[in-house]
Design a protein around this motif. Structure first.
Motif, PDB file in Angstrom:
ATOM      1  N   ARG A 171      -5.550  53.870  31.123  1.00  0.00           N
ATOM      2  CA  ARG A 171      -5.422  53.266  29.794  1.00  0.00           C
ATOM      3  C   ARG A 171      -4.208  53.859  29.099  1.00  0.00           C
ATOM      4  NH1 ARG A 171     -10.619  53.929  26.182  1.00  0.00           N
ATOM      5  NH2 ARG A 171     -10.158  56.111  26.622  1.00  0.00           N
ATOM      6  N   ASP A 172      -3.270  52.998  28.713  1.00  0.00           N
ATOM      7  CA  ASP A 172      -2.029  53.441  28.073  1.00  0.00           C
ATOM      8  C   ASP A 172      -2.104  53.156  26.577  1.00  0.00           C
ATOM      9  OD1 ASP A 172       0.493  54.156  27.331  1.00  0.00           O
ATOM     10  OD2 ASP A 172       1.539  52.566  28.429  1.00  0.00           O
ATOM     11  N   LYS A 173      -2.194  54.231  25.773  1.00  0.00           N
ATOM     12  CA  LYS A 173      -2.279  54.088  24.317  1.00  0.00           C
ATOM     13  C   LYS A 173      -0.948  54.388  23.628  1.00  0.00           C
ATOM     14  CE  LYS A 173      -7.162  55.431  23.873  1.00  0.00           C
ATOM     15  NZ  LYS A 173      -8.070  56.431  23.279  1.00  0.00           N
ATOM     16  N   LYS A 174       0.085  54.695  24.407  1.00  0.00           N
ATOM     17  CA  LYS A 174       1.369  55.083  23.829  1.00  0.00           C
ATOM     18  C   LYS A 174       2.102  53.865  23.283  1.00  0.00           C
ATOM     19  CE  LYS A 174       1.754  58.906  27.115  1.00  0.00           C
ATOM     20  NZ  LYS A 174       2.486  59.440  28.279  1.00  0.00           N
ATOM     21  N   GLY A 175       2.812  54.066  22.178  1.00  0.00           N
ATOM     22  CA  GLY A 175       3.562  52.962  21.585  1.00  0.00           C
ATOM     23  C   GLY A 175       3.092  52.656  20.184  1.00  0.00           C
ATOM     24  N   TYR A 181      -4.336  48.315  20.577  1.00  0.00           N
ATOM     25  CA  TYR A 181      -4.252  47.355  21.684  1.00  0.00           C
ATOM     26  C   TYR A 181      -3.658  48.037  22.922  1.00  0.00           C
ATOM     27  CZ  TYR A 181      -4.852  44.051  17.852  1.00  0.00           C
ATOM     28  OH  TYR A 181      -5.322  43.377  16.758  1.00  0.00           O
ATOM     29  N   PRO A 182      -4.420  48.929  23.549  1.00  0.00           N
ATOM     30  CA  PRO A 182      -3.891  49.618  24.736  1.00  0.00           C
ATOM     31  C   PRO A 182      -3.731  48.657  25.907  1.00  0.00           C
ATOM     32  CG  PRO A 182      -6.219  50.129  24.434  1.00  0.00           C
ATOM     33  CD  PRO A 182      -5.796  49.349  23.232  1.00  0.00           C
ATOM     34  N   THR A 183      -2.887  49.055  26.848  1.00  0.00           N
ATOM     35  CA  THR A 183      -2.725  48.296  28.088  1.00  0.00           C
ATOM     36  C   THR A 183      -3.495  49.011  29.190  1.00  0.00           C
ATOM     37  OG1 THR A 183      -0.524  47.572  27.396  1.00  0.00           O
ATOM     38  CG2 THR A 183      -1.070  47.318  29.718  1.00  0.00           C
TER      39      THR A 183
END
Length: 405
Positions: A171-175, A181-183
């Protein structure tokens, strides 16, 4: 000068350059740090053991190993084939391998995991002994390689019979907006330790209900992109989800040509609401299309809501579909928590941890999902599920469900 008055520094009675006092001061600081660390670990352990969480049962590993050879002779899912039908209704084909995928050391120590599916009895009435089962085992063979050359075809293809496909979700929460809206990225875990990208998913921002787009391109998650392969959509309450492929919405088709490419429903997920406010493990039902005689998925292309997987399930019209449920965790008095045996694939307690089974054979894990780190989860699936179905079901678990929590 030997010391300074205590009112200059209330935490020390004396200043001293004696090395002995320096050692004592450092020892006190270390003891204080150790106490703080121990308190923090106790708080984390207590949080993990809350009844809301589902933990991995480490004790179940040895018990499963002792009973495995006897249990394998009584698969509980029988074939639901009738003489005049070519679809497997309600259940899963009895020709599949019913053994759970074990860890590497379990594969070495247990001959039952090496049994060919053709040697298995066809029903639950077998009376063979464990000794007879051992004599029927075949020599160990290397697991066939999983072909991922055609990514789109692979993600829609059911898992090979007898092989658990092991995957990992990050789970990518960076940005700027990924906190909300994680990817999510799905990778296949190979035996050599390498990871192969399979799918990416992200919730759409401007949508009245939870709506996840799923793509075979980690950089293109647009609805109109060539890599768009499916989506997951929820109801208003966030308790029921439907998984679609990339076909056309029947309500938006304008020509007969488009009507030939109607979208298929690949799965439906229904979470039971906790109307009484009881906090405990989630309860979920999963409905997927059945399999035909050639082990191909039955195409279900509803033209309206009355023909959907959820409507069929709610109306008890389960012909040509398979109904699955999450395995009920067992309460452990020692850890004061609910536990499931994930065979080492799940290491952290979480309300999201689950195993999907068919009621007729609770020992055959169709899919399992669980946390191994803050933003890392394992996801394993077996026949008759495919990667897109399993990934979408996992995404539904990430979504917030106010009526279920």
């Amino acid at each position: 000068m030997e010391g300074v008055s205590s009112n200059r520094n209330m935490s020390y009675s004396r200043w001293s350059y004696d090395s002995t006092l320096d050692d004592e001061g450092s020892n006190l600081r270390q003891q204080k740090l150790d106490r703080q660390r121990a308190l923090l670990e106790q708080k984390q352990k207590k949080k993990r053991q809350e009844p809301l969480m589902v933990q991995s049962n480490v004790d179940g590993r040895s018990r499963a190993r002792r009973t495995k050879q006897c249990e394998e002779q009584a698969p509980l899912v029988e074939s639901y084939l009738s003489s005049n039908r070519s679809t497997i209704y309600h259940g899963i084909s009895s020709s599949m391998n019913f053994d759970e995928e074990e860890d590497d050391e379990d594969e070495v120590s247990s001959s039952s995991s090496q049994l060919n599916s053709n040697t298995r009895p066809g029903s639950a009435t077998s009376k063979k002994s464990c000794k007879e089962a051992a004599s029927a085992s075949t020599p160990p063979v290397s697991e066939p390689a999983i072909d991922v050359d055609d990514l789109e075809e692979f993600t829609l293809r059911p898992a090979p019979q007898g092989i658990a496909v092991k995957c990992r979700i990050t789970r990518d929460k960076k940005g700027m907006d990924r906190g909300m809206y994680p990817t999510y990225y799905l990778h296949l875990e190979r035996e050599d330790g390498k990871k192969v990208f399979l799918l990416a998913g992200r919730k759409r921002k401007k949508s009245k209900t939870s709506n996840y787009l799923i793509s075979i391109d980690p950089t293109d998650l647009s609805r109109g992109g060539e890599s768009f392969i499916g989506k997951l959509r929820s109801n208003l309450m966030g308790t029921k989800f439907t998984v679609y492929d990339s076909g056309q919405n029947p309500g938006k088709t304008t020509s007969s040509l488009e009507a030939t490419n109607l979208r298929q429903e690949l799965a439906a997920v229904c979470y039971e609401t906790n109307v009484l406010g009881f906090k405990g493990p989630r309860k979920m039902s999963v409905i997927i299309p059945g399999m035909n005689m050639d082990h191909e998925r039955v195409a279900i292309c509803p033209r309206n809501d009355h023909e959907s997987l959820l409507a069929r399930w709610q109306n008890k019209s389960t012909e040509s579909v398979i109904e699955l449920h999450n395995k009920t965790p067992v309460w452990n008095d020692d850890t004061q928590s609910y536990v499931l045996n994930f065979h080492g694939r799940v290491t952290q307690a979480s309300v999201k941890n689950f195993q999907i089974i068919h009621d007729n054979d609770p020992d055959y894990i169709v899919m399992q999902f669980g946390r191994v780190a803050e933003d890392v989860f394992t996801m394993d699936y077996n026949y008759p599920m495919c990667a897109l179905q399993a990934f979408a079901i996992a995404l539904s678990s990430f979504d917030s469900k106010l009526a279920c929590e």
